[in-house]
Design an enzyme around this catalytic site. Structure first.
Site, PDB file in Angstrom:
ATOM      1  N   ARG A 110      29.602 -32.867 -14.487  1.00  0.00           N
ATOM      2  CA  ARG A 110      30.395 -31.922 -15.139  1.00  0.00           C
ATOM      3  C   ARG A 110      31.065 -33.217 -15.749  1.00  0.00           C
ATOM      4  O   ARG A 110      31.894 -33.923 -15.393  1.00  0.00           O
ATOM      5  CB  ARG A 110      31.265 -31.262 -14.328  1.00  0.00           C
ATOM      6  N   HIS A 137      27.704 -24.818 -21.430  1.00  0.00           N
ATOM      7  CA  HIS A 137      27.749 -24.666 -20.027  1.00  0.00           C
ATOM      8  C   HIS A 137      26.389 -23.632 -19.916  1.00  0.00           C
ATOM      9  O   HIS A 137      26.627 -22.574 -19.376  1.00  0.00           O
ATOM     10  CB  HIS A 137      29.157 -23.966 -19.745  1.00  0.00           C
ATOM     11  N   GLN A 140      26.274 -21.453 -16.541  1.00  0.00           N
ATOM     12  CA  GLN A 140      27.113 -20.071 -16.418  1.00  0.00           C
ATOM     13  C   GLN A 140      26.194 -18.922 -17.268  1.00  0.00           C
ATOM     14  O   GLN A 140      26.339 -18.088 -16.787  1.00  0.00           O
ATOM     15  CB  GLN A 140      28.214 -20.605 -17.387  1.00  0.00           C
ATOM     16  N   ASP A 228      37.004 -15.833 -22.672  1.00  0.00           N
ATOM     17  CA  ASP A 228      37.174 -17.203 -21.762  1.00  0.00           C
ATOM     18  C   ASP A 228      38.568 -17.648 -21.898  1.00  0.00           C
ATOM     19  O   ASP A 228      39.113 -17.232 -23.049  1.00  0.00           O
ATOM     20  CB  ASP A 228      35.915 -18.188 -22.374  1.00  0.00           C
ATOM     21  N   CYS A 266      33.762 -16.129 -17.390  1.00  0.00           N
ATOM     22  CA  CYS A 266      33.198 -16.968 -16.444  1.00  0.00           C
ATOM     23  C   CYS A 266      34.082 -17.534 -15.514  1.00  0.00           C
ATOM     24  O   CYS A 266      33.655 -18.189 -14.452  1.00  0.00           O
ATOM     25  CB  CYS A 266      32.358 -18.271 -17.343  1.00  0.00           C
ATOM     26  N   ARG A 294      26.323 -17.235  -9.890  1.00  0.00           N
ATOM     27  CA  ARG A 294      25.931 -18.957 -10.077  1.00  0.00           C
ATOM     28  C   ARG A 294      25.205 -19.532  -8.981  1.00  0.00           C
ATOM     29  O   ARG A 294      24.370 -20.223  -9.127  1.00  0.00           O
ATOM     30  CB  ARG A 294      27.463 -19.608 -10.002  1.00  0.00           C
TER      31      ARG A 294
HETATM   32  N1   CP Z   1      33.181 -20.981 -14.492  1.00  0.00           N
HETATM   33  C1   CP Z   1      33.272 -22.125 -13.952  1.00  0.00           C
HETATM   34  O1   CP Z   1      32.236 -23.257 -14.184  1.00  0.00           O
HETATM   35  O2   CP Z   1      33.950 -22.358 -12.991  1.00  0.00           O
HETATM   36  P1   CP Z   1      34.443 -23.511 -12.511  1.00  0.00           P
HETATM   37  O3   CP Z   1      35.051 -24.590 -13.529  1.00  0.00           O
HETATM   38  O4   CP Z   1      35.397 -23.444 -11.190  1.00  0.00           O
HETATM   39  O5   CP Z   1      33.288 -24.542 -11.991  1.00  0.00           O
HETATM   40  N1  NVA Z   2      35.506 -23.065 -21.656  1.00  0.00           N
HETATM   41  C1  NVA Z   2      35.776 -23.203 -20.186  1.00  0.00           C
HETATM   42  C2  NVA Z   2      34.873 -22.972 -19.071  1.00  0.00           C
HETATM   43  C3  NVA Z   2      35.356 -23.085 -17.780  1.00  0.00           C
HETATM   44  C4  NVA Z   2      34.231 -22.889 -16.765  1.00  0.00           C
HETATM   45  C5  NVA Z   2      36.161 -24.906 -20.076  1.00  0.00           C
HETATM   46  O1  NVA Z   2      35.414 -25.683 -20.660  1.00  0.00           O
HETATM   47  O2  NVA Z   2      37.138 -25.026 -19.515  1.00  0.00           O
END
Ligand code: CP
Ligand code: NVA
Length: 308
Positions: A110, A137, A140, A228, A266, A294
């Site tokens: 990440r 992502h 997700q 989101d 998400c 997930r």
């Molecule tokens: N939806 C998602 O990726 O959540 P986290 O940021 O908690 O991993």
């Molecule tokens: N769009 C959000 C998704 C979190 C899982 C972010 O990038 O923070």
């Protein structure tokens, strides 16, 4: 050396592989019914294999679901916060990729930079998985497609409407629309429009994607409404709330969608911002199924990456 099965973005993968992963995720979920969470799956397909999971940003779902996925498949995870690694002190991504490839069997990352993900994949000799970047992502989305299909059957030819920021999730939804064959409508302010590269891909792929400034028009008859956070990881929060207020999902907006429409998010959610509590906790919401999926979808992704 043979081809390495990286899981970087949905538009980079074959439609048949994506469909296979979704079907595997659904099958894997069915085998877990009534089984305690820590139990290893009968065939332990990833026995002896280890995933390195690198986090440059906070995470609840991605962190825990990947770790539990590896455990249930009989493997192990090493969770690495980038600040605790030499990566946080300037070691290059390329060197990190080459070193980790000597120890582990797959790498999940990440990161705030999609370029770092691509560099990691270029230099790693083991599969690399995108666990969220500033651009996309895809893990997700696999959970979200699985969740839609569990509730409403095949997603092909259905209508999914996004309300809010044209962010990293939108790019993955655009890719998914092209790959799985559904209509995707994005209602967003002009200043927060989807990535032009994703829209260009949609055009050349013949994907059914539309961008509008009108949430009510976009919601009309949709089978799924998605929201989101208004401030994604790494975003500057200033002025976003004003721009995005007209795109909040509330019960009035949900009533414009199809009668049996579902609501997706998400998570993490900011109640009273991108969606009201009444919608997030209402009868049409499937947000915690998405979170659960997930785990199952990523088990299928890991099996695909590792050929197991
Ligand atoms: N939806 C998602 O990726 O959540 P986290 O940021 O908690 O991993
Ligand atoms: N769009 C959000 C998704 C979190 C899982 C972010 O990038 O923070």
């Amino acid at each position: 050396m043979g081809k390495v099965n990286h899981f970087l973005d949905l538009n980079q993968l074959a439609k048949s592989d994506l469909r296979g992963i979704i079907d595997d995720g659904i099958a894997l979920k069915q085998t877990r019914a009534g089984v305690s969470k820590g139990t290893v799956d009968e065939k332990a397909p990833l026995a002896g294999l280890t995933l390195a999971a690198i986090f440059e940003f906070p995470s609840t779902r991605t962190r825990v679901s990947f770790d539990m996925a590896m455990r249930q498949l009989g493997g192990h995870t090493i969770v690495l916060n980038s600040n605790d690694m030499q990566l946080g002190r300037g070691e290059t991504i390329a060197d990190t990729a080459r070193v980790l490839s000597r120890y582990v069997d797959a790498i999940m990352i990440r990161t705030d930079s999609h370029e770092k993900l691509l560099e990691l994949a270029e230099y790693a000799t083991v599969p690399v998985i995108n666990g969220l970047t500033n651009d996309s992502h895809p893990c997700q989305l696999m959970a979200d497609i699985m969740t839609f299909e569990e509730h409403r059957g095949p997603i092909r030819d259905k209508v999914v409407t996004w309300c809010g920021d044209g962010n990293n999730m939108v790019t993955s939804w655009i890719h998914a629309a092209g790959q799985f064959g559904f209509e995707f409508r994005v209602a967003c302010p002009e200043e927060l429009s989807p990535d032009p590269r994703a829209l260009a891909w949609a055009k050349q792929a013949g994907a059914n994607v539309h961008v509008t400034r009108d949430a009510v028009e976009a919601a009309d008859g949709a089978h799924c409404i998605v929201a989101d956070t208004w401030v994604s990881l790494g975003d500057d929060a200033s002025n976003r709330h004003n721009l995005l207020a007209p795109f909040q999902v509330d019960e009035v907006l949900m009533s414009r969608a199809a009668k049996d429409a579902i609501f997706m998010h998400c998570l993490p959610a900011h109640r009273g911002e991108e969606a009201t509590t009444a919608v997030l906790d209402g009868p049409q919401s499937v947000i915690f199924d998405e979170a659960e999926n997930r785990l199952h979808a990523q088990k299928a992704i890991l099996r695909w990456c590792l050929g197991a």
